[in-house]
Enzyme design. Structure first.
Site, PDB file in Angstrom:
ATOM      1  N   CYS A  73      -5.218   7.777  -5.606  1.00  0.00           N
ATOM      2  CA  CYS A  73      -6.667   7.625  -5.711  1.00  0.00           C
ATOM      3  C   CYS A  73      -7.090   8.312  -6.994  1.00  0.00           C
ATOM      4  O   CYS A  73      -6.793   9.489  -7.197  1.00  0.00           O
ATOM      5  CB  CYS A  73      -7.374   8.257  -4.512  1.00  0.00           C
ATOM      6  N   ARG A  75      -0.132   6.042  -1.445  1.00  0.00           N
ATOM      7  CA  ARG A  75      -1.419   5.782  -2.093  1.00  0.00           C
ATOM      8  C   ARG A  75      -1.658   6.718  -3.259  1.00  0.00           C
ATOM      9  O   ARG A  75      -1.247   7.876  -3.255  1.00  0.00           O
ATOM     10  CB  ARG A  75      -2.552   5.959  -1.083  1.00  0.00           C
TER      11      ARG A  75
END
Length: 125
Positions: free
Chosen positions: A104, A102
């Protein structure tokens, strides 16, 4: 061959793009805003926005014949990085122990003034 993926279980695109494209065993979703596909409304609360964005992602992934376990990469866009902890809790609850890679990032603004937008890449086994 590239296949366009669309489902009524996620909101329609708010611009000139599609919900997702599938190429072979790879699925690429567009960023999913936290719009309820039935009402077209967006929750105010950042946690509820994160939940709705993830629900929209899951609906598209499922439409392509995959599951959230097939998601290998997620990109989370947040309007305010101070909301990271809240979004992270929702994200962790959604994925459980099968979290994908991921990124962000904080952005200046998201479409429709959303607080969260999430896109993913999934791979069928």
């Amino acid at each position: 061959m590239v296949e366009t993926i669309n489902t009524n279980n996620a909101p329609a695109a708010v611009g000139p793009y599609v919900q997702a494209k599938k190429f072979g065993n790879m699925l690429y979703t567009s960023g999913q805003l936290p719009l309820n596909p039935e009402t077209g409304k967006m929750p105010e609360d950042v946690a509820e926005q994160a939940k709705q964005s993830l629900a929209n992602v899951e609906a598209i992934v499922n439409e392509a014949g995959l599951t959230k376990a097939d998601i290998v990469k997620a990109t989370v866009f947040v309007k305010d990085l101070n909301d990271f902890g809240t979004v992270n809790e929702v994200y962790a609850a959604f994925f459980g122990e099968n979290c994908p890679a991921r990124s962000c990032v904080e952005v200046a603004r998201l479409p429709l003034d959303a607080k969260v937008e999430i896109e993913v890449i999934a791979v069928s086994q």
